[in-house]
Design a protein around this motif. Structure first.
Motif, PDB file in Angstrom:
ATOM      1  N   LEU A   1      78.169  71.486 -65.163  1.00 35.37           N
ATOM      2  CA  LEU A   1      79.666  71.650 -64.857  1.00 35.37           C
ATOM      3  C   LEU A   1      80.415  70.634 -65.355  1.00 35.37           C
ATOM      4  CD1 LEU A   1      79.119  72.985 -61.262  1.00 35.37           C
ATOM      5  CD2 LEU A   1      79.253  74.369 -63.302  1.00 35.37           C
ATOM      6  N   LEU A   2      81.386  70.601 -65.922  1.00 31.88           N
ATOM      7  CA  LEU A   2      82.479  69.608 -66.224  1.00 31.88           C
ATOM      8  C   LEU A   2      83.769  69.763 -65.290  1.00 31.88           C
ATOM      9  CD1 LEU A   2      82.596  70.278 -70.013  1.00 31.88           C
ATOM     10  CD2 LEU A   2      81.187  68.761 -68.697  1.00 31.88           C
ATOM     11  N   VAL A   3      83.921  68.554 -64.642  1.00 28.21           N
ATOM     12  CA  VAL A   3      84.761  68.646 -63.510  1.00 28.21           C
ATOM     13  C   VAL A   3      85.856  67.657 -63.936  1.00 28.21           C
ATOM     14  CG1 VAL A   3      85.405  68.294 -61.049  1.00 28.21           C
ATOM     15  CG2 VAL A   3      83.224  68.678 -61.513  1.00 28.21           C
ATOM     16  N   SER A   4      87.133  68.267 -64.090  1.00 29.52           N
ATOM     17  CA  SER A   4      88.295  67.389 -64.478  1.00 29.52           C
ATOM     18  C   SER A   4      89.084  67.054 -63.296  1.00 29.52           C
ATOM     19  CB  SER A   4      89.087  68.150 -65.551  1.00 29.52           C
ATOM     20  OG  SER A   4      89.830  69.237 -64.885  1.00 29.52           O
ATOM     21  N   VAL A   5      89.918  65.977 -63.179  1.00 27.16           N
ATOM     22  CA  VAL A   5      90.813  65.382 -62.045  1.00 27.16           C
ATOM     23  C   VAL A   5      92.305  65.163 -62.874  1.00 27.16           C
ATOM     24  CG1 VAL A   5      91.334  63.651 -60.583  1.00 27.16           C
ATOM     25  CG2 VAL A   5      89.002  64.763 -60.896  1.00 27.16           C
ATOM     26  N   ASN A   6      93.237  65.759 -62.191  1.00 30.16           N
ATOM     27  CA  ASN A   6      94.459  65.293 -62.498  1.00 30.16           C
ATOM     28  C   ASN A   6      95.464  65.246 -61.241  1.00 30.16           C
ATOM     29  OD1 ASN A   6      94.620  65.947 -65.515  1.00 30.16           O
ATOM     30  ND2 ASN A   6      94.331  67.884 -65.213  1.00 30.16           N
ATOM     31  N   ILE A   7      96.587  64.436 -61.450  1.00 30.10           N
ATOM     32  CA  ILE A   7      97.218  64.043 -60.380  1.00 30.10           C
ATOM     33  C   ILE A   7      98.666  64.809 -60.129  1.00 30.10           C
ATOM     34  CG2 ILE A   7      97.990  61.834 -59.303  1.00 30.10           C
ATOM     35  CD1 ILE A   7      95.015  62.024 -59.413  1.00 30.10           C
TER      36      ILE A   7
ATOM     37  N   ILE B   1      78.364  67.111 -64.239  1.00 26.61           N
ATOM     38  CA  ILE B   1      77.362  67.500 -62.894  1.00 26.61           C
ATOM     39  C   ILE B   1      76.514  68.641 -63.336  1.00 26.61           C
ATOM     40  CG2 ILE B   1      77.160  67.857 -60.690  1.00 26.61           C
ATOM     41  CD1 ILE B   1      80.170  66.762 -60.318  1.00 26.61           C
ATOM     42  N   PRO B   2      75.222  68.164 -63.437  1.00 17.27           N
ATOM     43  CA  PRO B   2      74.099  69.294 -63.558  1.00 17.27           C
ATOM     44  C   PRO B   2      73.880  70.018 -62.258  1.00 17.27           C
ATOM     45  CG  PRO B   2      73.115  67.177 -63.306  1.00 17.27           C
ATOM     46  CD  PRO B   2      74.517  66.949 -63.338  1.00 17.27           C
ATOM     47  N   VAL B   3      73.879  71.264 -62.231  1.00 19.15           N
ATOM     48  CA  VAL B   3      73.692  72.173 -60.991  1.00 19.15           C
ATOM     49  C   VAL B   3      72.174  72.179 -60.595  1.00 19.15           C
ATOM     50  CG1 VAL B   3      73.511  74.614 -60.212  1.00 19.15           C
ATOM     51  CG2 VAL B   3      75.455  73.760 -61.610  1.00 19.15           C
ATOM     52  N   ALA B   4      71.933  71.804 -59.307  1.00 19.42           N
ATOM     53  CA  ALA B   4      70.652  71.596 -58.731  1.00 19.42           C
ATOM     54  C   ALA B   4      69.833  73.285 -58.060  1.00 19.42           C
ATOM     55  CB  ALA B   4      70.374  70.544 -57.863  1.00 19.42           C
ATOM     56  N   TRP B   5      68.756  73.410 -58.658  1.00 19.10           N
ATOM     57  CA  TRP B   5      68.268  74.443 -57.839  1.00 19.10           C
ATOM     58  C   TRP B   5      68.536  74.809 -56.218  1.00 19.10           C
ATOM     59  CZ3 TRP B   5      66.136  79.213 -58.765  1.00 19.10           C
ATOM     60  CH2 TRP B   5      65.553  79.693 -58.099  1.00 19.10           C
ATOM     61  N   GLY B   6      68.590  73.649 -55.559  1.00 21.97           N
ATOM     62  CA  GLY B   6      68.596  73.508 -54.233  1.00 21.97           C
ATOM     63  C   GLY B   6      70.074  73.658 -53.829  1.00 21.97           C
ATOM     64  N   GLU B   7      70.899  73.791 -54.671  1.00 22.21           N
ATOM     65  CA  GLU B   7      72.247  73.922 -54.482  1.00 22.21           C
ATOM     66  C   GLU B   7      72.708  75.517 -54.107  1.00 22.21           C
ATOM     67  OE1 GLU B   7      74.363  69.941 -56.291  1.00 22.21           O
ATOM     68  OE2 GLU B   7      74.063  71.751 -57.537  1.00 22.21           O
ATOM     69  N   MET B   8      71.746  76.413 -54.630  1.00 23.84           N
ATOM     70  CA  MET B   8      71.883  77.947 -54.533  1.00 23.84           C
ATOM     71  C   MET B   8      71.604  78.166 -53.180  1.00 23.84           C
ATOM     72  SD  MET B   8      71.158  79.397 -57.972  1.00 23.84           S
ATOM     73  CE  MET B   8      69.377  79.215 -57.840  1.00 23.84           C
ATOM     74  N   ASP B   9      72.098  79.236 -52.645  1.00 23.67           N
ATOM     75  CA  ASP B   9      72.182  79.911 -51.132  1.00 23.67           C
ATOM     76  C   ASP B   9      71.257  81.131 -51.341  1.00 23.67           C
ATOM     77  OD1 ASP B   9      73.969  81.684 -51.974  1.00 23.67           O
ATOM     78  OD2 ASP B   9      75.626  80.926 -50.984  1.00 23.67           O
TER      79      ASP B   9
ATOM     80  N   TYR C   1      80.754  72.900 -53.789  1.00 20.74           N
ATOM     81  CA  TYR C   1      81.785  72.664 -54.563  1.00 20.74           C
ATOM     82  C   TYR C   1      82.624  71.335 -54.318  1.00 20.74           C
ATOM     83  CZ  TYR C   1      80.894  76.931 -56.964  1.00 20.74           C
ATOM     84  OH  TYR C   1      80.097  77.973 -57.398  1.00 20.74           O
ATOM     85  N   PHE C   2      82.621  71.160 -52.604  1.00 20.44           N
ATOM     86  CA  PHE C   2      83.379  70.185 -52.075  1.00 20.44           C
ATOM     87  C   PHE C   2      82.659  68.667 -52.571  1.00 20.44           C
ATOM     88  CE2 PHE C   2      85.134  73.499 -50.101  1.00 20.44           C
ATOM     89  CZ  PHE C   2      86.622  73.182 -50.101  1.00 20.44           C
ATOM     90  N   ARG C   3      81.418  68.846 -52.678  1.00 23.97           N
ATOM     91  CA  ARG C   3      80.343  67.583 -53.163  1.00 23.97           C
ATOM     92  C   ARG C   3      80.696  67.336 -54.806  1.00 23.97           C
ATOM     93  NH1 ARG C   3      75.412  69.950 -50.790  1.00 23.97           N
ATOM     94  NH2 ARG C   3      75.640  69.600 -48.513  1.00 23.97           N
ATOM     95  N   TYR C   4      81.024  68.531 -55.299  1.00 27.64           N
ATOM     96  CA  TYR C   4      81.389  68.260 -56.692  1.00 27.64           C
ATOM     97  C   TYR C   4      82.545  67.507 -56.886  1.00 27.64           C
ATOM     98  CZ  TYR C   4      77.591  71.790 -57.725  1.00 27.64           C
ATOM     99  OH  TYR C   4      76.639  72.482 -57.965  1.00 27.64           O
ATOM    100  N   PHE C   5      83.564  68.088 -56.156  1.00 27.54           N
ATOM    101  CA  PHE C   5      84.863  67.476 -56.028  1.00 27.54           C
ATOM    102  C   PHE C   5      84.929  66.021 -55.632  1.00 27.54           C
ATOM    103  CE2 PHE C   5      87.296  71.683 -54.840  1.00 27.54           C
ATOM    104  CZ  PHE C   5      87.010  72.259 -55.968  1.00 27.54           C
TER     105      PHE C   5
END
Length: 143
Positions: free
Chosen positions: A79-85, A14-22, A32-36
């Motif tokens: 970002l690289l977002v991994s998922v495990n169970i 997922i590329p970080v977008a400029w508009g995601e910064m506060d 981060y919950f959107r990334y998840f």
């Protein structure tokens, strides 16, 4: 980064977008919950859960979600977002997320989500199918 990639079977980039910064010049906590979510839907698609949802009207809902912020992320980054169970039960399981920053070469954020299967026709909890149980077991981490 190579070690992170080797440790996880399913990774969403997922590329970080400029508009995601506060106003404090780092990615806002809600993002981060959107990334998840993006990684979760990617994972579900790869194990055919989304296709099953269309056929059976049984699919995942979140009962709880959590994030732990270890390092701030800023633009530009990828970002690289991994998922495990873990904790697979007949009608639920826990997803574990790890966000790795290419710019920082480090894990910046971890998180979890409690996922419960839900029948959208009946409005009741539902059991995981044997096929989905098997797919989840393939991505299970030690409890």
């Amino acid at each position: 980064m190579d070690q992170f990639i080797q440790q996880h079977a399913i990774i969403t980039e997922i590329p970080v977008a400029w508009g995601e910064m506060d106003a404090l010049n780092h990615v806002n906590n809600v993002v981060y919950f959107r990334y998840f979510e993006t990684a979760r839907i990617d994972f579900f698609s790869q194990i055919n859960m989304m296709a099953d949802l269309k056929e059976t009207a049984v699919g995942p809902v979140l009962s709880e979600t959590h994030a732990r912020y270890k390092r701030p992320v800023t633009f530009p980054d990828t970002l690289l977002v991994s998922v495990n169970i873990s904790d697979v039960k007949e009608d639920r399981f826990i997803m574990h997320y790890r966000i790795f920053s290419k710019a920082q070469q480090a894990v910046t954020t971890t998180g979890t989500a409690n996922v419960v299967m839900f029948n959208f026709k009946t409005g009741q909890k539902a059991k995981l199918t044997p096929e989905l149980l098997a797919a989840l077991e393939q991505h299970k981490v030690a409890e």
